[in-house]
Enzyme design. Structure first.
Site, PDB file in Angstrom:
ATOM      1  N   ASP A  46       0.873  -1.160   0.000  1.00  0.00           N
ATOM      2  CA  ASP A  46       0.000   0.000   0.000  1.00  0.00           C
ATOM      3  C   ASP A  46       0.918   1.220   0.000  1.00  0.00           C
ATOM      4  O   ASP A  46       2.106   1.127   0.321  1.00  0.00           O
ATOM      5  CB  ASP A  46      -0.957   0.009   1.195  1.00  0.00           C
ATOM      6  CG  ASP A  46      -2.158   0.924   0.942  1.00  0.00           C
ATOM      7  OD1 ASP A  46      -2.097   1.757   0.009  1.00  0.00           O
ATOM      8  OD2 ASP A  46      -3.164   0.823   1.669  1.00  0.00           O
TER       9      ASP A  46
HETATM   10  C1  BGC Z   1      -4.959   3.296  -0.038  1.00  0.00           C
HETATM   11  C2  BGC Z   1      -5.039   2.298  -1.174  1.00  0.00           C
HETATM   12  C3  BGC Z   1      -4.825   3.013  -2.477  1.00  0.00           C
HETATM   13  C4  BGC Z   1      -3.477   3.720  -2.443  1.00  0.00           C
HETATM   14  C5  BGC Z   1      -3.150   4.477  -3.705  1.00  0.00           C
HETATM   15  C6  BGC Z   1      -3.694   4.138  -0.105  1.00  0.00           C
HETATM   16  O1  BGC Z   1      -3.747   5.166   0.799  1.00  0.00           O
HETATM   17  O2  BGC Z   1      -5.033   2.616   1.181  1.00  0.00           O
HETATM   18  O3  BGC Z   1      -6.272   1.647  -1.154  1.00  0.00           O
HETATM   19  O4  BGC Z   1      -4.928   2.129  -3.548  1.00  0.00           O
HETATM   20  O5  BGC Z   1      -3.491   4.652  -1.383  1.00  0.00           O
HETATM   21  O6  BGC Z   1      -3.980   5.562  -3.847  1.00  0.00           O
END
Ligand code: BGC
Length: 740
Positions: A267
Site C-alpha cells: 500500500d
Molecule cells: C490506499 C489504497 C490506495 C493507495 C493508492 C492508499 O492510501 O489505502 O487503497 O490504492 O493509497 O492511492
C-alpha cells in the site's frame, strides 16, 4: 505514460514485422506467442542486478520502472475499485488537470455486493477493465474485500460486506472481468485490515481459526478461483509485523499455501523496513514518503527500502539474488500479462454501455428495507412531491480518499426526480439540514456550491412547513464521504445519522404525510424512526448514474432486488466489539504499536447477532421487492461427495422481480463454538409474475468445516447439520436436517 506505451508498441512492432520463423529466433521475451514463463526467464537473464532492483519500487506516485534498455515498459498503477482515477501529477496525489480523463464512475463496491449478482460483478470488472486499458493502466488498485468487522470502518463502502463467502463469490468474477482486458486486478488490503483509525500503527492479534474462517477466504477465492495477478499488502501489522512485508501472510500463506504467482504491491507508504521488505514477499514498493522527489531525502525513489538499501544488501550478501529474481520474475510476469500480453486492444472509456452498466448495477443493489405499499411512488397528477435532505442534491463521486474520482457526469437524485415527474407532479426540494459542504478532493471539483447560512431550526421549519400541502415526503439523507463518515483514513464515531437527521425525520413523520426515507450510505446506520415512516430504501454511492438508478427503483421502473451485504444493527453497542482492546486497540507497555485483540473470534456481523440472539434493525441478506415470493418443496439429497438442496421458488405477485435464495449451514453439535448459521450458497433468480423455478444449490464438506488451528486443517465433524434456505439470515423458509 505515453513514453511507456511507445516503447511497448515499438517492441511489439519489431516482433510483428518479423516472419514467423524469424520471430521465433528473436528474443523470447519479445515473442508474444512464447510461453509466459519462458519470456520471464529470458528477460530476467538479460537484466543487470540494478535493473532488477529498479523494477521493484516506484519511480513516480503511480508507476514503477520497466527496463528501457530492453524495451520493457513501466507498470502503471491506478485507483481504484470504482473507476479510473484522474491522471495525477508525477509525484503527487493531486490530479494533473487533464481534460480527457473524466471516467465512468461505477457504484461503490458495497453497492455491487448488495446486488448479490455474480454476472453483474463480471460486468463491472469488464467495464472498469476496459476503462483502465483505455487509460493505459496495467494494475487496477482494487477490488477491496476486507470484512465488515465493525460498522464504523471508514472504508466499509469500498468493501463487499461482512461475509467471506459473499465477498469471495463476488470478487472472483470482478477479477476475471478486469483481467480479461489485460489489466491486473490488485486485490486489497491483505489482510486483517478492518479499521481506518490508527491504520498504520495497529497490530491485529487474531487467532488462526478466525483468520482462516473469516479474514482469509475471500482473498483465497480471489487468488485461487479468480486468478488475481496482484495483491496489495495492508497498512496495519499482524502478529507484530507490517503486512506489506509480513512473512506469515505473504510468504507462508499467499505464496506457499495458495501458490500465488502474481505480484505483491505495498500500500502507498505501507513498506516500513529495509530487511523485511527484502526478505518477506513484497515485490513492488509504492508510495513510501509522499512527494518523493522533493519532500524528504533528495530523490526519494532511489532511497526506497527496495532501492539503495536493497542493492546494498544484495551486494554484501545480506539479501539473496534468488530472492531478487523471484521479485523481478513476478514483476515481469505482470508486465507480460498486461502491456506486453499477446492480445492487445485499446479498451474503451465512458461509453454508453459503461454508463448503462453503472446504472443497472446501482439500481440492482438498492435495498428496499421496508414498504407498506407507499412505494413505488404514486403522486396524484399535479400533486406535490416534497424532497428533503442534502443527499438529494449533493454530488458524491468526489471525496472519500483514494477512490475519489473525476467523472464525466453525475446524475443527482433531485435532477432524476425532476426528469421522472416532469409534467406529472410538482417536485420541490428542501435541504432540511446542512451536512458536508466540501466540493473538492485532490483538486477534483464538483462545481456545486453547498454553502447555506440557515440555522438547523430554520431548515427544519422550512421543510416541515413545505410538507403541509405535499402529497408525499421523500427524505434523501444519510452519510457522505467526508471525514469521520464513509471515508478513508478515519472511522465513524457512531452509527447514528449525523447532522440531526433523526430529529428532522421524526418532525417530518409527525406531519402524518406518507413518507419514504432513502438512506444513502456505505455502511450501517441506526434507524430509530423506522416504525414511523412508510418505506425505507438503503441507497449507496451509486456513481455517475446514481440519481437515475435510485429513481428507477422509487418509481417502479426497476423492481428492487438488492439484499443487505451487512447487518443493520439497532445500535452500535449491540455489536461484537465491546472493549477498547478489541477496538480501536490499546497501548501496552513496551510496545510501540496499538494492540488490537480480535477477542470476538469468528463472531462478526450476523454470526454474532444470530448466535447471541440479539435483535437487529434489518438482518444480513434482507431486502424486499415490489412482488412477493414463495419457496416450497425444499429437499436435500447426497450428490457425489457432497449434498444438493433444491426448492421451488415462485413469484406470487403481479410484477416481474428477483429474489436471492440463500443457503446457510448450521452445525448443531461441534467441539468448538460455531456461529448458529453461515452463508454457503445463494442464487439470484428472476421470475415473471406467477412464474416458478426449481433451484438447486450444491455444497461439499468444506461448507460444513471449521478451521482446526492445532491441526492446521479444515475439519468437518461427524454429526447433525441443518441446511437453512431462506430470503435473509433471519427469514428462513426451510430447515433441512442431514448428517455426516
Ligand atoms: C490506499 C489504497 C490506495 C493507495 C493508492 C492508499 O492510501 O489505502 O487503497 O490504492 O493509497 O492511492
Amino acid at each position: 505514460m505515453r513514453h511507456r506505451f511507445f516503447v511497448a508498441a515499438a517492441a511489439l512492432l519489431l516482433v510483428l514485422s518479423c516472419s514467423p520463423k524469424k520471430r521465433a529466433d528473436g528474443p523470447v521475451y519479445l515473442n508474444p506467442e512464447a510461453p509466459l514463463e519462458e519470456r520471464v526467464q529470458d528477460a530476467l537473464q538479460r537484466m543487470t542486478l540494478e535493473e532488477k532492483v529498479a523494477i521493484t519500487h516506484a519511480q513516480s506516485k503511480f508507476s514503477s520502472a520497466g527496463v528501457p534498455r530492453l524495451g520493457i515498459p513501466e507498470l502503471w498503477h491506478t485507483d481504484g475499485p470504482h473507476g479510473i482515477r484522474p491522471e495525477v501529477l508525477w509525484d503527487e496525489w493531486d490530479q494533473a488537470g487533464w481534460t480527457n480523463d473524466s471516467c465512468t464512475a461505477f457504484p461503490a463496491l458495497v453497492n455491487l455486493a448488495a446486488t448479490w449478482d455474480r454476472e453483474l460483478s463480471r460486468l463491472y470488472g469488464d467495464c472498469i477493465g476496459q476503462e483502465a486499458k483505455y487509460r493505459e493502466k496495467d494494475i487496477l488498485l482494487g477490488p477491496g474485500i476486507n470484512m465488515g468487522r465493525t460498522p464504523l470502518n471508514g472504508r466499509t463502502f469500498e468493501y463487499m460486506g461482512e461475509d467471506p463467502y459473499l465477498a469471495g463469490q463476488l470478487v472472483v468474477p470482478y477479477i476475471q472481468g478486469v483481467q480479461a482486458n489485460g489489466v491486473a486486478a490488485c486485490v486489497k488490503h491483505f489482510a486483517v485490515n478492518n479499521q481506518e483509525t490508527k491504520r498504520t500503527s495497529t497490530n491485529s492479534i487474531v487467532d488462526d481459526r478466525t483468520l482462516y474462517e473469516i479474514y482469509l477466504p475471500a482473498f483465497k477465492a480471489a487468488v485461487k478461483e479468480g486468478g488475481a495477478w496482484a495483491i496489495m499488502g495492508s497498512y496495519n501489522l499482524y502478529n507484530g509485523q507490517f503486512n506489506c512485508h509480513n512473512k506469515k501472510l505473504l510468504c507462508d500463506i499467499l505464496k506457499d499455501e495458495w501458490g500465488f504467482d502474481g505480484v505483491v504491491v505495498s500500500d502507498w507508504g505501507g513498506c516500513r523496513d529495509d530487511d523485511e521488505a527484502a526478505a518477506n514477499g513484497l515485490d513492488i514498493e509504492m508510495g513510501t514518503w509522499t512527494n518523493g522527489l522533493s519532500g524528504n531525502a533528495s530523490d526519494s525513489y532511489s532511497n526506497y527500502h527496495l532501492a539503495k538499501p536493497y542493492l546494498e544488501r544484495l551486494r554484501d550478501g545480506r539479501a539473496s539474488e534468488e530472492g531478487l529474481n523471484d521479485k523481478a520474475s513476478r514483476v515481469l510476469r505482470t508486465i507480460f500479462r498486461t502491456s506486453m500480453a499477446p492480445e492487445q486492444h485499446f479498451g474503451s472509456f465512458t461509453s454508453p454501455e459503461h454508463f448503462a452498466a453503472a446504472r443497472k448495477i446501482a439500481a440492482d443493489g438498492l435495498v428496499l428495507l421496508k414498504n407498506d405499499g407507499t412505494l413505488p411512488l404514486q403522486v396524484p397528477q399535479g400533486g406535490k412531491l416534497l424532497i428533503v435532505g442534502e443527499n438529494a442534491y449533493k454530488m458524491m463521486v468526489v471525496g472519500g480518499g483514494s477512490s475519489n474520482l473525476k467523472t464525466k457526469y453525475e446524475v443527482i437524485p433531485l435532477d432524476a426526480l425532476h426528469e421522472a415527474f416532469d409534467g406529472k407532479a410538482d417536485v420541490v426540494w428542501e435541504r432540511g439540514y446542512v451536512g458536508d459542504t466540501t466540493t473538492v478532493y485532490n483538486k477534483v471539483v464538483t462545481g456545486q456550491n453547498l454553502a447555506d447560512s440557515r440555522s438547523a431550526e430554520q431548515l427544519t421549519a422550512a421543510a416541515v412547513a413545505s410538507a403541509q400541502d405535499a402529497s408525499c415526503i421523500l427524505f434523501i439523507g444519510g452519510l457522505n464521504k467526508s471525514k469521520y463518515q464513509d471515508n478513508e483514513g478515519t472511522d465513524r464515531e457512531d452509527i447514528v445519522l449525523p447532522y440531526g437527521q433523526d430529529a428532522l425525520i421524526e418532525a417530518l413523520a409527525a406531519t402524518g404525510k406518507p413518507m419514504v426515507v432513502v438512506n444513502i450510505s456505505g455502511s450501517p446506520c441506526a434507524m430509530p424512526w423506522a416504525d414511523k415512516v412508510n418505506a425505507i430504501v438503503q441507497g449507496w454511492y451509486g456513481g455517475s448514474e446514481s440519481g437515475h438508478a435510485l429513481v428507477d427503483v422509487l418509481t417502479g421502473a426497476v423492481n428492487p432486488s438488492g439484499k443487505l451485504p451487512f447487518t443493520m444493527p439497532l445500535a452500535l453497542a449491540d455489536g461484537p466489539l465491546k472493549t477498547p482492546r478489541q477496538y480501536p486497540g490499546i497501548k501496552e507497555e513496551g510496545n510501540k504499536w496499538w494492540q488490537e485483540y480480535y477477542d470476538e473470534g469468528v463472531f462478526i456481523g450476523y454470526r454474532w447477532y444470530d448466535t447471541k440472539n440479539i435483535p437487529v434493525q434489518y438482518a444480513f441478506g434482507h431486502g424486499l421487492s415490489y412482488t412477493s415470493f414463495e419457496l416450497a418443496d425444499a429437499s436435500i439429497k447426497r450428490s457425489g461427495s457432497g449434498w444438493t438442496v433444491s426448492a421451488t421458488l415462485r413469484n406470487t405477485g403481479e410484477v416481474a422481480g428477483a429474489e436471492v435464495v440463500q443457503l446457510y449451514i448450521s452445525d448443531t453439535e461441534a467441539s468448538v463454538e460455531r456461529p448458529s448459521k453461515e452463508l454457503k450458497g445463494f442464487e439470484k433468480v428472476y421470475l415473471g409474475p406467477g412464474e416458478s423455478r426449481r433451484i438447486e444449490m450444491s455444497f461439499g464438506k468444506d461448507a460444513l468445516s471449521f478451521f482446526d488451528a492445532d491441526k492446521h486443517e479444515w475439519v468437518a465433524e461427524p454429526g447433525e447439520f441443518h441446511a437453512l434456505i431462506g430470503f435473509s439470515s433471519a427469514d428462513i423458509k426451510a430447515d433441512l436436517e442431514f448428517s455426516i
